[in-house]
Scaffold this motif. Structure first.
Motif, short mmCIF file in Angstrom:
data_model
loop_
_atom_site.label_atom_id
_atom_site.label_comp_id
_atom_site.label_asym_id
_atom_site.label_seq_id
_atom_site.Cartn_x
_atom_site.Cartn_y
_atom_site.Cartn_z
N PRO A 43 1.93 -2.25 -1.45
CA PRO A 43 2.87 -3.11 -2.34
C PRO A 43 2.60 -4.61 -3.26
CG PRO A 43 4.62 -2.34 -0.81
CD PRO A 43 3.34 -1.76 -0.45
N GLY A 44 2.26 -5.65 -1.55
CA GLY A 44 1.65 -6.80 -1.74
C GLY A 44 0.30 -7.32 -2.37
N MET A 45 -0.59 -6.09 -1.83
CA MET A 45 -2.24 -5.49 -2.81
C MET A 45 -1.99 -5.41 -4.17
SD MET A 45 -5.27 -2.99 -1.38
CE MET A 45 -5.44 -4.32 0.44
N ALA A 46 -1.25 -4.63 -4.95
CA ALA A 46 -1.19 -4.25 -5.62
C ALA A 46 -0.80 -5.01 -7.01
CB ALA A 46 -0.12 -2.82 -5.67
N ALA A 47 0.16 -5.68 -6.32
CA ALA A 47 0.53 -7.04 -6.90
C ALA A 47 -0.15 -8.22 -7.09
CB ALA A 47 2.31 -7.14 -6.57
N ASP A 48 -0.63 -8.40 -6.41
CA ASP A 48 -1.99 -9.54 -6.06
C ASP A 48 -2.86 -9.34 -7.04
OD1 ASP A 48 -3.11 -11.67 -5.97
OD2 ASP A 48 -3.85 -11.00 -4.45
N LEU A 49 -3.59 -7.73 -7.33
CA LEU A 49 -4.88 -7.45 -7.94
C LEU A 49 -4.17 -6.91 -9.28
CD1 LEU A 49 -6.48 -5.87 -5.43
CD2 LEU A 49 -7.00 -7.83 -6.38
N SER A 50 -2.50 -6.48 -9.82
CA SER A 50 -2.17 -6.36 -10.63
C SER A 50 -2.39 -4.88 -11.12
CB SER A 50 -2.94 -7.32 -11.79
OG SER A 50 -2.51 -8.67 -11.38
N VAL A 51 -2.72 -3.61 -10.37
CA VAL A 51 -2.42 -2.49 -9.93
C VAL A 51 -1.30 -1.26 -9.56
CG1 VAL A 51 -5.39 -2.71 -10.43
CG2 VAL A 51 -3.56 -2.10 -8.03
N THR A 52 -1.70 -0.48 -10.28
CA THR A 52 -0.79 0.42 -9.59
C THR A 52 -0.18 0.35 -8.70
OG1 THR A 52 -1.53 2.88 -9.59
CG2 THR A 52 -0.29 1.62 -11.99
N GLU A 53 0.19 0.93 -7.52
CA GLU A 53 0.27 1.37 -6.33
C GLU A 53 -0.93 2.45 -5.86
OE1 GLU A 53 4.10 1.69 -4.86
OE2 GLU A 53 4.52 -0.54 -4.36
N GLY A 54 -0.73 3.14 -6.70
CA GLY A 54 -1.59 4.83 -7.00
C GLY A 54 -2.86 4.53 -7.00
N ARG A 55 -3.14 3.16 -7.41
CA ARG A 55 -4.65 2.97 -7.49
C ARG A 55 -4.81 2.42 -6.18
NH1 ARG A 55 -7.05 -0.05 -13.08
NH2 ARG A 55 -8.68 0.10 -11.78
N ALA A 56 -4.38 1.27 -6.37
CA ALA A 56 -4.13 0.36 -4.79
C ALA A 56 -4.28 1.59 -3.86
CB ALA A 56 -2.94 -0.01 -4.66
N GLY A 57 -3.75 2.97 -3.26
CA GLY A 57 -4.09 3.77 -2.57
C GLY A 57 -5.79 4.40 -2.57
N LEU A 58 -6.39 3.36 -3.81
CA LEU A 58 -7.39 4.20 -3.83
C LEU A 58 -8.69 3.05 -3.20
CD1 LEU A 58 -8.58 4.26 -7.44
CD2 LEU A 58 -7.94 6.49 -5.70
N THR A 59 -8.33 1.78 -2.41
CA THR A 59 -8.47 1.50 -1.12
C THR A 59 -9.34 1.91 -0.23
OG1 THR A 59 -6.46 0.57 -0.48
CG2 THR A 59 -7.99 -0.77 -1.88
N VAL A 60 -8.22 3.04 0.49
CA VAL A 60 -8.20 4.59 1.45
C VAL A 60 -9.11 4.79 1.02
CG1 VAL A 60 -7.25 5.50 2.74
CG2 VAL A 60 -5.95 3.71 2.73
N GLY A 61 -9.19 5.66 0.17
CA GLY A 61 -10.38 6.61 -0.29
C GLY A 61 -11.45 6.13 -0.82
N ALA A 62 -12.12 4.64 -0.79
CA ALA A 62 -12.96 4.15 -1.12
C ALA A 62 -13.90 4.51 0.93
CB ALA A 62 -13.47 3.18 -1.87
N THR A 63 -13.05 3.99 1.43
CA THR A 63 -13.80 3.84 3.05
C THR A 63 -14.17 5.78 2.45
OG1 THR A 63 -11.24 4.24 3.60
CG2 THR A 63 -12.11 2.22 3.68
N ALA A 64 -13.79 6.36 2.90
CA ALA A 64 -13.45 7.84 2.44
C ALA A 64 -14.80 8.64 1.66
CB ALA A 64 -12.28 8.67 2.82
N LEU A 65 -15.23 7.90 0.78
CA LEU A 65 -16.59 8.03 0.20
C LEU A 65 -17.61 7.92 1.15
CD1 LEU A 65 -17.91 9.05 -2.22
CD2 LEU A 65 -17.60 6.72 -3.04
N ALA A 66 -17.39 7.24 1.49
CA ALA A 66 -18.58 5.87 1.82
C ALA A 66 -18.79 6.92 3.55
CB ALA A 66 -19.03 4.97 2.04
#
Length: 389
Positions: A43-66
């Motif tokens: 929640p805090g990350m999403a609010a600070d970066l001005s994105v939805t919680e679903g989009r902030a969850g992509l920070t987990v997906g990005a590690t997986a892609l690599a």
């Protein structure tokens, strides 16, 4: 592999196998803590970066892609490199990633930094078991202990980061994990001897492993099993808050403690891999259904603990499953298992995020439950049989 031991690696056998396994576990704990911090500070990350919680969850997906790109190729990129040096370099890459995230001005920069972390995690996981086995000769011990690092990380990476994120901010949490990762590197450098690459490591070994149809089928099922968890896990805090926001920290800690028990149960089940996997994934499906349907804190608590226990059996059991199925090419077999996990994490984060934004966390939990049942059928159908050639 024993014949390839250097004097340093052979000397490593004079250290207690648990010491070597714990050194590798420290690295794993630091890396996985960083991987799943977003689930605790979402929640805090999403609010600070001005994105939805679903989009902030992509920070987990990005590690997986690599990770999905790194795991099957890293042994071929560094076929002759000393494995101790490679492991330390990967921890250094993770330190850099976490520091960049801590100062990132936008989601795009965060995602780029998380790609570096994904490469570090996948590479470390791919080498940790083969290196541990080469130095200690104790496969189940190494797998269980390294996986305990993962469970420890879920205790630190999610519940503790959730609490710390509320107090010092999510950026400071990433900076703190960078320091912890550097310390893990120092521990590994002091305790792990030099370890030569396995004979034949590289593309040839991977091609031979891919020719094992039983292994490939099992890896596909592993991917489904991992997807069952990771379509839901990035949103565990959101799901708990929907029932009882005051219980978030306690229940996230309960998930991690359940994970420690799950790792130990996974090691205990190493002699009966197929029934252990079927039982673990069946319990995972039941737990996720409970997460989705309950409105009562007590039932939610039981579901969270069951989720932690059941899923954390899976990395231990599946790592031993691939190593047993392809015993002469463990490095490549484990790389395929790691690849399956990373692809599942990536797809799970994307699909789960879209579902959470559109329909809420309960639907992501139900998707995970259905996928777990598919994996139950898959593992029930495949016998664990070592390849003899």
């Amino acid at each position: 592999m024993p014949g390839a031991l250097t004097e340093d690696a052979a000397a490593g056998r004079t250290r207690h196998p648990v010491v070597i396994a714990l050194a590798l576990s420290a690295g794993t704990a630091a890396l996985v803590s960083a991987e799943f911090i977003p689930a605790g500070v979402l929640p805090g990350m999403a609010a600070d970066l001005s994105v939805t919680e679903g989009r902030a969850g992509l920070t987990v997906g990005a590690t997986a892609l690599a990770g999905a790109l790194t795991a099957p190729t890293i042994a071929s990129i560094v076929p002759r490199a000393d494995r101790r040096t490679v492991l330390l370099a990967l921890l250094g890459l993770a330190v850099l990633s976490n520091l960049v995230v801590a100062i990132a001005p936008s989601l795009a920069v965060v995602l780029l930094a998380r790609v570096l972390l994904g490469a570090a995690i996948a590479g470390f996981w791919s080498f940790a078991l083969p290196v541990g086995v080469q130095v200690t000769g104790r496969g189940p011990l190494v797998s269980t202990t390294v996986a305990l690092g993962t469970s420890t990380a879920t205790i630190v990476g999610v519940p503790v980061s959730s609490v710390l994120g509320d107090v010092i901010g999510w950026r400071a949490v990433f900076a703190l994990v960078a320091v912890v990762t550097a310390l893990a590197g120092v521990i590994l450098a002091l305790l792990l001897p030099r370890v030569p690459a396995s004979p034949g490591a590289g593309f040839a070994m991977m091609r031979a492993a891919l020719a094992n149809r039983r292994l490939v089928a099992g890896v596909a099922v592993i991917m489904v099993a991992a997807f069952a968890n990771f379509a839901a896990y990035p949103y565990i805090r959101v799901a708990i808050e929907a029932v009882d926001a005051s219980a978030v920290a306690v229940l996230l800690l309960a998930w991690g403690l359940g994970g420690l028990a799950g790792n130990l149960l996974g090691g205990w089940g190493s002699r009966r891999l197929r029934p252990a996997l079927v039982a673990a994934l069946s319990l995972l499906a039941l737990a996720l259904v409970g997460m989705a349907l309950t409105e009562h804190t007590a039932v939610l608590a039981l579901a969270v603990v069951a989720w932690g226990v059941s899923f954390n059996m899976v990395p231990v059991l599946t790592q031993l499953w691939v190593a047993t199925t392809e015993p002469t090419r463990v490095e490549s077999a484990v790389a395929l298992q790691v690849t399956a996990f990373q692809i599942a994490i990536m797809i799970g984060a994307v699909v789960g995020g879209a579902i959470v934004d559109a329909r809420g966390p309960d639907s992501a939990m139900l998707l995970g439950a259905g996928s777990a049942l598919v994996a139950v059928v898959g593992f029930a159908a495949i016998r664990v049989r070592p390849r003899t050639a």
